[in-house]
Design an enzyme around this catalytic site. Structure first.
Site, PDB file in Angstrom:
ATOM      1  N   TYR A   1       8.285  -9.988   2.512  1.00  0.00           N
ATOM      2  CA  TYR A   1       6.831 -10.048   2.247  1.00  0.00           C
ATOM      3  C   TYR A   1       6.318 -11.475   2.448  1.00  0.00           C
ATOM      4  CZ  TYR A   1       2.521 -10.484  -0.469  1.00  0.00           C
ATOM      5  OH  TYR A   1       1.231 -10.797  -0.867  1.00  0.00           O
TER       6      TYR A   1
ATOM      7  N   LYS B   1       3.593 -12.999   5.255  1.00  0.00           N
ATOM      8  CA  LYS B   1       2.343 -13.715   4.937  1.00  0.00           C
ATOM      9  C   LYS B   1       2.327 -15.091   5.606  1.00  0.00           C
ATOM     10  CE  LYS B   1      -0.394 -12.120   2.908  1.00  0.00           C
ATOM     11  NZ  LYS B   1      -1.416 -11.101   3.300  1.00  0.00           N
TER      12      LYS B   1
ATOM     13  N   THR C   1      -3.407  -6.284  -9.362  1.00  0.00           N
ATOM     14  CA  THR C   1      -3.763  -5.314  -8.314  1.00  0.00           C
ATOM     15  C   THR C   1      -2.581  -4.367  -8.069  1.00  0.00           C
ATOM     16  OG1 THR C   1      -2.881  -6.484  -6.402  1.00  0.00           O
ATOM     17  CG2 THR C   1      -5.113  -7.109  -7.100  1.00  0.00           C
TER      18      THR C   1
HETATM   19  P1  NAP Z   1      -3.588  -3.959  -3.028  1.00  0.00           P
HETATM   20  O1  NAP Z   1      -4.605  -3.643  -4.060  1.00  0.00           O
HETATM   21  O2  NAP Z   1      -2.286  -3.234  -3.066  1.00  0.00           O
HETATM   22  O3  NAP Z   1      -4.290  -3.751  -1.608  1.00  0.00           O
HETATM   23  C1  NAP Z   1      -3.549  -3.626  -0.446  1.00  0.00           C
HETATM   24  C2  NAP Z   1      -4.305  -2.725   0.488  1.00  0.00           C
HETATM   25  O4  NAP Z   1      -3.543  -2.617   1.701  1.00  0.00           O
HETATM   26  C3  NAP Z   1      -4.498  -1.306  -0.037  1.00  0.00           C
HETATM   27  O5  NAP Z   1      -5.766  -0.844   0.331  1.00  0.00           O
HETATM   28  C4  NAP Z   1      -3.423  -0.534   0.712  1.00  0.00           C
HETATM   29  O6  NAP Z   1      -3.698   0.828   0.931  1.00  0.00           O
HETATM   30  C5  NAP Z   1      -3.484  -1.252   2.037  1.00  0.00           C
HETATM   31  N1  NAP Z   1      -2.343  -0.922   2.872  1.00  0.00           N
HETATM   32  C6  NAP Z   1      -1.023  -1.013   2.574  1.00  0.00           C
HETATM   33  N2  NAP Z   1      -0.291  -0.581   3.603  1.00  0.00           N
HETATM   34  C7  NAP Z   1      -1.139  -0.189   4.571  1.00  0.00           C
HETATM   35  C8  NAP Z   1      -0.981   0.372   5.849  1.00  0.00           C
HETATM   36  N3  NAP Z   1       0.232   0.653   6.366  1.00  0.00           N
HETATM   37  N4  NAP Z   1      -2.085   0.647   6.582  1.00  0.00           N
HETATM   38  C9  NAP Z   1      -3.324   0.404   6.081  1.00  0.00           C
HETATM   39  N5  NAP Z   1      -3.534  -0.112   4.860  1.00  0.00           N
HETATM   40  C10 NAP Z   1      -2.452  -0.403   4.112  1.00  0.00           C
HETATM   41  O7  NAP Z   1      -3.212  -5.496  -3.038  1.00  0.00           O
HETATM   42  P2  NAP Z   1      -4.094  -6.838  -3.149  1.00  0.00           P
HETATM   43  O8  NAP Z   1      -3.469  -7.662  -4.191  1.00  0.00           O
HETATM   44  O9  NAP Z   1      -5.518  -6.534  -3.212  1.00  0.00           O
HETATM   45  O10 NAP Z   1      -3.724  -7.519  -1.765  1.00  0.00           O
HETATM   46  C11 NAP Z   1      -4.679  -7.724  -0.733  1.00  0.00           C
HETATM   47  C12 NAP Z   1      -4.294  -8.942   0.046  1.00  0.00           C
HETATM   48  O11 NAP Z   1      -4.368 -10.084  -0.791  1.00  0.00           O
HETATM   49  C13 NAP Z   1      -2.880  -8.918   0.614  1.00  0.00           C
HETATM   50  O12 NAP Z   1      -2.902  -9.437   1.920  1.00  0.00           O
HETATM   51  C14 NAP Z   1      -2.118  -9.852  -0.300  1.00  0.00           C
HETATM   52  O13 NAP Z   1      -1.026 -10.449   0.360  1.00  0.00           O
HETATM   53  C15 NAP Z   1      -3.197 -10.853  -0.618  1.00  0.00           C
HETATM   54  N6  NAP Z   1      -2.985 -11.628  -1.829  1.00  0.00           N
HETATM   55  C16 NAP Z   1      -2.862 -10.988  -3.030  1.00  0.00           C
HETATM   56  C17 NAP Z   1      -2.648 -11.757  -4.159  1.00  0.00           C
HETATM   57  C18 NAP Z   1      -2.476 -11.141  -5.500  1.00  0.00           C
HETATM   58  O14 NAP Z   1      -2.188 -11.872  -6.435  1.00  0.00           O
HETATM   59  N7  NAP Z   1      -2.648  -9.838  -5.654  1.00  0.00           N
HETATM   60  C19 NAP Z   1      -2.574 -13.162  -4.070  1.00  0.00           C
HETATM   61  C20 NAP Z   1      -2.729 -13.749  -2.821  1.00  0.00           C
HETATM   62  C21 NAP Z   1      -2.943 -12.977  -1.704  1.00  0.00           C
HETATM   63  P3  NAP Z   1      -3.163   1.977  -0.060  1.00  0.00           P
HETATM   64  O15 NAP Z   1      -4.204   2.018  -1.123  1.00  0.00           O
HETATM   65  O16 NAP Z   1      -3.170   3.198   0.798  1.00  0.00           O
HETATM   66  O17 NAP Z   1      -1.815   1.563  -0.539  1.00  0.00           O
END
Ligand code: NAP
Length: 324
Positions: free
Chosen positions: A194, A198, A230
């Site tokens: 992962y 990124k 999330t």
């Molecule tokens: P999240 O709520 O799990 O959102 C991820 C999204 O990606 C969901 O809509 C998921 O769809 C979708 N997804 C996963 N696999 C997919 C696929 N094969 N095709 C299309 N869509 C897909 O997570 P989040 O925390 O909001 O993360 C969003 C972004 O922020 C990511 O890039 C993550 O690396 C980044 N980020 C997060 C954090 C954190 O602390 N959470 C910190 C820094 C950066 P489903 O609903 O169908 O699973």
């Protein structure tokens, strides 16, 4: 052609992407929610109050290159402009004991988080270029990065399971098919896969800036803060899902709510202040404080080795079927 600003957001069915969709719809944008589960996306959009007239939900599975190509074709068939592309979707599978594989045979977190977005960005870059001059500020390609992929920062130095490191790209150079599951060709570590994906995304935006920076499109990444609650963490152990948000809220003070993280992503997509620079990684730092200002955060040496970044680009072109 519509004069309404239009953005595609991948993975807008939950978390940062969903709240970014809400924030951009509130700013008057038409939001194309590119999601793999249409029913879930619709329910989520209704839940947070994204008006039906401000959104369009379209299917994409970023882990499948055929699906990414199908999405781009379908989008082109709509005849809509594209003022911004927010590459947000991700999977995090820290407990996978064996690599899961995409239809093309690639390890699934790299295939989804990196290859799928790399391909999508290439298929839509012409649309972004064509949008130059439509709005007061330039078209933008924005990608979600993360602190754990940047060894310049404390979060990026955590050795569990290992810091992000693409090594000499040996796994990618060897074709990235089973039994290979890591870009560096070393033993499979799902949490590192992962982080590597990124880091590769953050490098991708830098390379886009280097190659297309003069085309009028702005290419940036961002770290919105630790959005510790999330669904990204749904595959982590249950105890982690309880302790991690508490730890981030009370000990590190790195916690950011989903609406605030989504709004930060929307700012980088839409606000004029974030179009003044291209090729940068925006951050609000790790210790959240009221009124904290964003700044351009340097990437670590693991993300700035120009020769390796170019090789990563070339090998990825081959992996997604774009090499000539
Ligand atoms: P999240 O709520 O799990 O959102 C991820 C999204 O990606 C969901 O809509 C998921 O769809 C979708 N997804 C996963 N696999 C997919 C696929 N094969 N095709 C299309 N869509 C897909 O997570 P989040 O925390 O909001 O993360 C969003 C972004 O922020 C990511 O890039 C993550 O690396 C980044 N980020 C997060 C954090 C954190 O602390 N959470 C910190 C820094 C950066 P489903 O609903 O169908 O699973």
């Amino acid at each position: 052609m519509s004069s309404q600003p239009t953005v595609i957001i991948t993975g807008a069915s939950s978390g940062v992407g969903l709240w970014a969709a809400k924030a951009l719809a509130t700013r008057g944008w038409l939001v194309i929610m590119a999601c793999r589960d249409l029913i879930k996306a619709q329910a989520a959009a209704d839940d947070v109050g994204i008006p039906a007239g401000s959104r369009r939900i379209m299917h994409i599975d970023l882990g499948s290159q055929a699906s990414v190509r199908g999405f781009a074709d379908e989008f082109h068939g709509l005849g809509l402009p594209l003022d911004a592309l927010l590459l947000n979707a991700a999977v995090y599978l820290p407990r996978a004991t064996q690599p899961l594989r995409s239809p093309e045979g690639y390890e699934i977190s790299v295939a989804t988080n990196y290859f799928g977005h790399f391909l999508l960005a290439h298929l839509l870059i012409g649309d972004l270029q064509a949008a130059k001059g439509r709005l007061a500020s330039p078209p933008r390609l924005i990608t979600l990065g993360t602190v754990t992929a940047n060894s310049e920062e404390f979060g990026g130095k955590i050795p569990i399971p290992a810091p992000a490191d693409l090594g000499d790209l040996a796994g990618l150079a060897a074709g990235f098919q089973a039994p290979i599951a890591m870009i560096d060709g070393k033993a499979f570590k799902p949490g590192k896969a992962y982080k590597d994906s990124k880091l590769a995304c953050m490098i991708m935006n830098r390379e886009f800036h280097k190659r297309w920076g003069g085309s009028g499109v702005v290419f940036n990444t961002l770290y919105p803060g630790c959005v510790a609650d999330t669904p990204l963490f749904r595959h982590a152990p249950k105890a982690f899902q309880t302790i991690f948000p508490w730890f981030q809220k009370n000990i590190t003070k790195g916690y950011v709510s989903q609406p605030l993280a989504g709004d930060r992503a929307a700012q980088v997509v839409a606000d004029p202040a974030f179009a003044s620079q291209s090729g940068v990684h925006w951050s609000w730092g790790n210790r959240q404080k009221e009124g904290r200002q964003p700044f351009a955060q340097p990437l670590s040496a693991r993300g700035t080795n120009e020769a390796r970044n170019e090789r990563l680009w070339d090998l990825t072109m081959q992996a997604v079927g774009l090499a000539g």
